[in-house]
Structure formats: C-alpha cells, structure tokens
Design a protein around this motif. Structure first.
Motif, PDB file in Angstrom:
ATOM      1  N   UNK A   1       0.850  -1.191   0.000  1.00 39.96           N
ATOM      2  CA  UNK A   1       0.000   0.000   0.000  1.00 39.96           C
ATOM      3  C   UNK A   1       0.882   1.236   0.000  1.00 39.96           C
ATOM      4  N   UNK A   2       0.311   2.348  -0.401  1.00 36.87           N
ATOM      5  CA  UNK A   2       0.978   3.638  -0.297  1.00 36.87           C
ATOM      6  C   UNK A   2       0.043   4.564   0.464  1.00 36.87           C
ATOM      7  N   UNK A   3       0.596   5.269   1.421  1.00 38.68           N
ATOM      8  CA  UNK A   3      -0.158   6.277   2.153  1.00 38.68           C
ATOM      9  C   UNK A   3       0.530   7.614   1.951  1.00 38.68           C
ATOM     10  N   UNK A   4      -0.237   8.667   1.979  1.00 41.37           N
ATOM     11  CA  UNK A   4       0.309  10.003   1.769  1.00 41.37           C
ATOM     12  C   UNK A   4      -0.674  11.002   2.363  1.00 41.37           C
ATOM     13  N   UNK A   5      -0.262  12.231   2.405  1.00 38.01           N
ATOM     14  CA  UNK A   5      -1.139  13.324   2.806  1.00 38.01           C
ATOM     15  C   UNK A   5      -1.489  14.123   1.552  1.00 38.01           C
ATOM     16  N   UNK A   6      -2.592  14.830   1.583  1.00 33.27           N
ATOM     17  CA  UNK A   6      -2.951  15.666   0.426  1.00 33.27           C
ATOM     18  C   UNK A   6      -1.981  16.837   0.287  1.00 33.27           C
ATOM     19  N   UNK A   7      -1.985  17.443  -0.873  1.00 30.31           N
ATOM     20  CA  UNK A   7      -1.062  18.548  -1.141  1.00 30.31           C
ATOM     21  C   UNK A   7      -1.261  19.721  -0.180  1.00 30.31           C
ATOM     22  N   UNK A   8      -2.484  19.941   0.278  1.00 34.04           N
ATOM     23  CA  UNK A   8      -2.726  21.052   1.208  1.00 34.04           C
ATOM     24  C   UNK A   8      -2.005  20.852   2.534  1.00 34.04           C
ATOM     25  N   UNK A   9      -1.603  19.605   2.821  1.00 35.49           N
ATOM     26  CA  UNK A   9      -0.853  19.315   4.043  1.00 35.49           C
ATOM     27  C   UNK A   9       0.618  19.027   3.753  1.00 35.49           C
ATOM     28  N   UNK A  10       1.056  19.292   2.526  1.00 34.69           N
ATOM     29  CA  UNK A  10       2.454  19.119   2.184  1.00 34.69           C
ATOM     30  C   UNK A  10       2.800  17.818   1.503  1.00 34.69           C
ATOM     31  N   UNK A  11       1.822  16.961   1.290  1.00 30.19           N
ATOM     32  CA  UNK A  11       2.052  15.696   0.598  1.00 30.19           C
ATOM     33  C   UNK A  11       1.779  15.834  -0.893  1.00 30.19           C
ATOM     34  N   UNK A  12       1.700  14.689  -1.542  1.00 32.77           N
ATOM     35  CA  UNK A  12       1.413  14.666  -2.977  1.00 32.77           C
ATOM     36  C   UNK A  12       0.095  13.971  -3.292  1.00 32.77           C
ATOM     37  N   UNK A  13      -0.604  13.509  -2.274  1.00 35.08           N
ATOM     38  CA  UNK A  13      -1.854  12.792  -2.506  1.00 35.08           C
ATOM     39  C   UNK A  13      -1.652  11.490  -3.252  1.00 35.08           C
ATOM     40  N   UNK A  14      -0.492  10.842  -3.045  1.00 36.56           N
ATOM     41  CA  UNK A  14      -0.143   9.630  -3.788  1.00 36.56           C
ATOM     42  C   UNK A  14      -0.795   8.367  -3.245  1.00 36.56           C
ATOM     43  N   UNK A  15      -1.519   8.482  -2.161  1.00 40.23           N
ATOM     44  CA  UNK A  15      -2.173   7.319  -1.576  1.00 40.23           C
ATOM     45  C   UNK A  15      -3.182   7.763  -0.540  1.00 40.23           C
ATOM     46  N   UNK A  16      -3.828   6.784   0.059  1.00 37.58           N
ATOM     47  CA  UNK A  16      -4.815   7.061   1.096  1.00 37.58           C
ATOM     48  C   UNK A  16      -4.136   7.687   2.315  1.00 37.58           C
ATOM     49  N   UNK A  17      -4.845   8.575   2.984  1.00 37.77           N
ATOM     50  CA  UNK A  17      -4.315   9.149   4.216  1.00 37.77           C
ATOM     51  C   UNK A  17      -4.371   8.083   5.318  1.00 37.77           C
ATOM     52  N   UNK A  18      -3.605   8.259   6.384  1.00 42.89           N
ATOM     53  CA  UNK A  18      -3.668   7.276   7.474  1.00 42.89           C
ATOM     54  C   UNK A  18      -5.086   7.053   8.017  1.00 42.89           C
ATOM     55  N   UNK A  19      -5.852   8.114   8.173  1.00 40.68           N
ATOM     56  CA  UNK A  19      -7.227   7.926   8.663  1.00 40.68           C
ATOM     57  C   UNK A  19      -8.099   7.215   7.637  1.00 40.68           C
ATOM     58  N   UNK A  20      -7.858   7.446   6.353  1.00 42.42           N
ATOM     59  CA  UNK A  20      -8.605   6.702   5.333  1.00 42.42           C
ATOM     60  C   UNK A  20      -8.283   5.216   5.414  1.00 42.42           C
ATOM     61  N   UNK A  21      -7.034   4.881   5.738  1.00 45.45           N
ATOM     62  CA  UNK A  21      -6.672   3.467   5.903  1.00 45.45           C
ATOM     63  C   UNK A  21      -7.386   2.851   7.099  1.00 45.45           C
ATOM     64  N   UNK A  22      -7.544   3.628   8.177  1.00 44.30           N
ATOM     65  CA  UNK A  22      -8.309   3.129   9.332  1.00 44.30           C
ATOM     66  C   UNK A  22      -9.751   2.849   8.907  1.00 44.30           C
ATOM     67  N   UNK A  23     -10.360   3.798   8.187  1.00 44.40           N
ATOM     68  CA  UNK A  23     -11.737   3.593   7.718  1.00 44.40           C
ATOM     69  C   UNK A  23     -11.833   2.412   6.763  1.00 44.40           C
ATOM     70  N   UNK A  24     -10.813   2.240   5.921  1.00 40.01           N
ATOM     71  CA  UNK A  24     -10.808   1.110   4.984  1.00 40.01           C
ATOM     72  C   UNK A  24     -10.810  -0.214   5.748  1.00 40.01           C
ATOM     73  N   UNK A  25     -10.018  -0.294   6.802  1.00 38.21           N
ATOM     74  CA  UNK A  25      -9.986  -1.517   7.604  1.00 38.21           C
ATOM     75  C   UNK A  25     -11.329  -1.793   8.258  1.00 38.21           C
ATOM     76  N   UNK A  26     -11.959  -0.763   8.793  1.00 38.55           N
ATOM     77  CA  UNK A  26     -13.270  -0.921   9.419  1.00 38.55           C
ATOM     78  C   UNK A  26     -14.320  -1.321   8.383  1.00 38.55           C
TER      79      UNK A  26
END
Length: 128
Positions: A25-50
């Motif tokens: 998997x790849x996780x990242x933050x959106x560009x507004x938070x300094x990332x590149x949006x290259x993957x799900x955010x950590x909280x999105x991964x938590x929601x994905x698991x649930x």
C-alpha cells in the motif's frame, strides 16, 4: 495475527507499506498538508480496515445463515465532535428482509475491527 512495515524516506509524506501477506500500500497526505496525494491518508486506511471488516463479517454471517444477501455497502465518515473522534457508519444491505437487515446491523456492532476501535488497543513502542 497481522503484521506490516511502513517506510518513509525524504518524500513528503509518501509512505510505503508492506504487509506480511505480500500486499503493498501507499499512504500520503494531500497537497494542502504538504504531501502529494499519492495514496490514502492514514485515517482513510483506518476507515478502509473498518469498512472491509464490516462487509466481510456481514457476508460471512449471511452465508452462515444461508440468507440471500446480494450486497453490502458500508459508508464511513470520520469527524470530530465535542473534541472527540467519531465514526459514522451507514449500511446499505440488498437482498434481505427488514428483520435480517436489522440482525446484520446488530452484528456490525461486534465485528473484530469495530470492537478494537471501540475499546482501544494498547500500543508498545520501542526503538531498535
């Protein structure tokens, strides 16, 4: 039970995750938070698991009961309410009568990931 490794280099904030099952998997933050949006955010991964645990558990339960479940859609929303995190989960269940749907909604409250999130889990951190 489950195992994985997360690695980050100099990228802001792309993280590569290798799971013991061989999945990546790849996780990242959106560009507004300094990332590149290259993957799900950590909280999105938590929601994905649930969401995955909920859908899989409901499918298993319906199969065990030989119910004609056509599909389950689990919609999730994470928000902050009164300085606490809150997950809202909506179930869209097709192919069952109202009694069966109500039973699956009850089962959803006791899926393994649901119980883990509701009760919390100790985390031991060590430096190696």
């Amino acid at each position: 039970m489950a195992q994985g490794t997360a690695r980050i280099g100099r990228d802001h904030y792309r993280t590569h995750i290798d799971l013991a099952s061989g999945h990546k998997l790849v996780s990242d933050e959106p560009s507004v938070l300094g990332g590149e949006g290259a993957g799900a955010t950590p909280y999105e991964l938590v929601l994905a698991g649930l969401g995955a645990c909920t859908a899989i558990t409901l499918r298993m339960y319906a199969d065990l009961k030989s119910w004609p479940l056509e599909s389950v859609q689990v919609d999730l929303h994470l928000s902050r309410e009164d300085n606490a995190m809150l997950i809202e989960r909506s179930l869209r269940i097709a192919g069952l009568d109202d009694t069966q749907k109500a039973r699956l909604a009850d089962v959803a409250e006791r899926t393994p990931v649901t119980l883990t999130l509701k009760t919390g889990i100790p985390i031991r951190t060590r430096q190696v």
